[in-house]
Write a protein that holds these residues in place. Structure first.
Motif, PDB file in Angstrom:
ATOM      1  N   LEU A 120      -1.602  -0.742  12.615  1.00  0.00           N
ATOM      2  CA  LEU A 120      -2.974  -0.760  12.106  1.00  0.00           C
ATOM      3  C   LEU A 120      -3.162   0.266  10.990  1.00  0.00           C
ATOM      4  N   VAL A 121      -2.703   1.492  11.225  1.00  0.00           N
ATOM      5  CA  VAL A 121      -2.880   2.562  10.237  1.00  0.00           C
ATOM      6  C   VAL A 121      -2.055   2.280   8.987  1.00  0.00           C
ATOM      7  N   LEU A 122      -0.813   1.830   9.178  1.00  0.00           N
ATOM      8  CA  LEU A 122       0.071   1.576   8.035  1.00  0.00           C
ATOM      9  C   LEU A 122      -0.490   0.485   7.133  1.00  0.00           C
ATOM     10  N   SER A 123      -1.058  -0.563   7.741  1.00  0.00           N
ATOM     11  CA  SER A 123      -1.596  -1.669   6.945  1.00  0.00           C
ATOM     12  C   SER A 123      -2.854  -1.265   6.181  1.00  0.00           C
ATOM     13  N   MET A 124      -3.511  -0.189   6.614  1.00  0.00           N
ATOM     14  CA  MET A 124      -4.662   0.324   5.880  1.00  0.00           C
ATOM     15  C   MET A 124      -4.212   1.089   4.634  1.00  0.00           C
ATOM     16  N   LEU A 125      -2.968   1.583   4.673  1.00  0.00           N
ATOM     17  CA  LEU A 125      -2.465   2.410   3.582  1.00  0.00           C
ATOM     18  C   LEU A 125      -1.631   1.633   2.580  1.00  0.00           C
ATOM     19  N   CYS A 126      -1.060   0.513   3.014  1.00  0.00           N
ATOM     20  CA  CYS A 126      -0.240  -0.276   2.099  1.00  0.00           C
ATOM     21  C   CYS A 126      -0.482  -1.756   2.365  1.00  0.00           C
ATOM     22  N   ASP A 127       0.202  -2.622   1.629  1.00  0.00           N
ATOM     23  CA  ASP A 127      -0.013  -4.057   1.757  1.00  0.00           C
ATOM     24  C   ASP A 127       0.538  -4.588   3.076  1.00  0.00           C
ATOM     25  N   ASN A 128       0.091  -5.794   3.445  1.00  0.00           N
ATOM     26  CA  ASN A 128       0.469  -6.387   4.728  1.00  0.00           C
ATOM     27  C   ASN A 128       1.966  -6.648   4.860  1.00  0.00           C
ATOM     28  N   ILE A 129       2.595  -7.074   3.764  1.00  0.00           N
ATOM     29  CA  ILE A 129       4.017  -7.403   3.825  1.00  0.00           C
ATOM     30  C   ILE A 129       4.848  -6.159   4.101  1.00  0.00           C
TER      31      ILE A 129
END
Length: 407
Positions: free
Chosen positions: A114-123
């Motif tokens: 969840l946190v990572l996808s807020m910081l970078c793109d979904n892929i």
């Protein structure tokens, strides 16, 4: 022609679902049917005198595909190197003990994705999250369950910021929502992800061990990791402030990676960073190509326009929820583009509900989002049906999150 394209699209989806039965790689079947769809469109256009229009449409579709291909290639090359060096798993093992409980791992994967996808793109977020899951010794069912959770968490986090999901950026760019308003989506995203995590935590708990040993980290590994996350940060900043396409920033980062490899090779002849392109699973890229060709063909025969008319004929709160479900079958980018072109009159709250719906609804089926397609291509245990068994959980979590957007 509309019926024929629909038939070919349905056949492609069926081939994906029955991959294990017919023993035909989904990338091959999807690519074939995607190409055949466009060939049929060209033959029909030749008979009706619309060759110029259909050729222009194909060029636009191929441009979108090429942009995604190059972006994926750049991202996957970075991740391939970091995985091969054991850097991602090593960092995780430094945070988590070598032996942990399945419940602790489930909570960690949820928060991390969840946190990572807020910081970078979904892929990128999916590739990194999947690498973490594969770092542990898990049964097939446990691995699939954690990957499903990761895909849903990645898509949920992606709707919160314009750098996380293309559809969020599209609706923001049209002036319907502001960044501060998008940040309020963190509440429904957290509620939906928390609901799914709780359902998965109800499964029996057990101890799980890391599948890889902690490898020593070289200075070059640290430099490339810093370059990778620096590229992600630059992608967000340059896109937000200067409208630089993300693919251009990531290609710049990739070129810097190769330059770094060239310098390192001067001192160590065994270092050849260019070789990590060969470690990319090109099935993923071919699968994306086939899927986007099919969706583009559906767009040309007016299927997306038809769906837009249905949206406008109902209460927006209900229509948006249904569009979320449809985005699990159709790519949410052309679907959102069609809706924006129709210019529906919605309140800010309804626009936010639509952002959540098209961004998270694609998680219901594995073929409904870029995150799901990446996960299916990278993890052999994930098939259409192994993912489908969790559809009831995903629908419930989606409805929980969507219901919160209405509040």
């Amino acid at each position: 022609m509309t019926v024929l394209i629909l038939f070919l699209a349905a056949t492609a989806m069926l081939a994906i679902a029955l991959e294990e039965v017919i023993h035909l790689n989904k990338a091959k079947s999807t690519l074939l049917l995607g190409c055949v769809s466009w060939m049929c469109l060209f033959i029909h256009a030749n008979n009706t005198g619309d060759l110029i229009a259909i050729n222009h449409a194909l060029n636009e579709n191929l441009l979108d595909i090429a942009t995604l291909w190059l972006f994926l290639m750049s991202t996957m090359t970075f991740v391939a190197y970091l995985n091969a060096r054991g850097l991602i798993s090593g960092l995780v093992l430094r945070v988590l003990p070598n032996s942990t409980s399945l419940r602790s791992l489930t909570i960690f994967i949820t928060v991390f994705s969840l946190v990572l996808s807020m910081l970078c793109d979904n892929i990128t977020a999916t590739l990194v999250s999947i690498a973490v899951v594969q770092s542990f010794k898990l049964t097939t069912r446990e691995k699939v369950r954690l990957c499903v959770l990761s895909v849903y968490a990645v898509n949920s986090g992606g709707v919160i910021l314009i750098t996380g999901d293309v559809t969020t950026l599209m609706i923001f760019s049209n002036g319907h929502v502001s960044i501060s308003e998008l940040l309020t989506l963190i509440v429904p995203s957290l509620c939906g992800v928390f609901a799914l995590m709780v359902m998965f935590l109800l499964h029996p708990n057990k101890a799980v061990e890391a599948d890889t040993k902690i490898q020593p980290i070289r200075k070059l590994d640290i430099a490339i990791a810093v370059l990778f996350f620096g590229t992600i940060t630059a992608t967000m900043g340059l896109s937000l402030f200067y409208s630089v396409p993300p693919v251009l920033t990531f290609l710049t980062g990739l070129s810097m990676l190769f330059m770094l490899g060239g310098v390192a090779n001067h001192f160590d002849s065994e270092i050849h960073l260019m070789e990590y392109i060969r470690k990319i699973q090109f099935d993923t890229l071919l699968f994306f190509l086939g899927i986007l060709l099919i969706v583009g063909a559906l767009k040309e025969v007016g299927i997306l326009t038809w769906l837009t008319k249905i949206y406008l004929s109902m209460n927006p709160n209900i229509s948006s929820a249904l569009m979320g479900g449809l985005s699990s079958l159709l790519d949410n980018v052309p679907l959102t583009a069609a809706l924006l072109k129709a210019e529906p009159i919605l309140t800010t709250k309804q626009w936010l509900s639509l952002v959540y719906a098209v961004g998270v609804g694609g998680s219901i089926l594995v073929i409904g989002s870029a995150a799901g397609i990446v996960a299916m291509s990278k993890v052999k245990e994930i098939t259409f049906f192994s993912y489908l068994r969790y559809a009831p959980h995903l629908i419930l979590a989606y409805l929980v999150g969507y219901g919160v957007t209405l509040l």
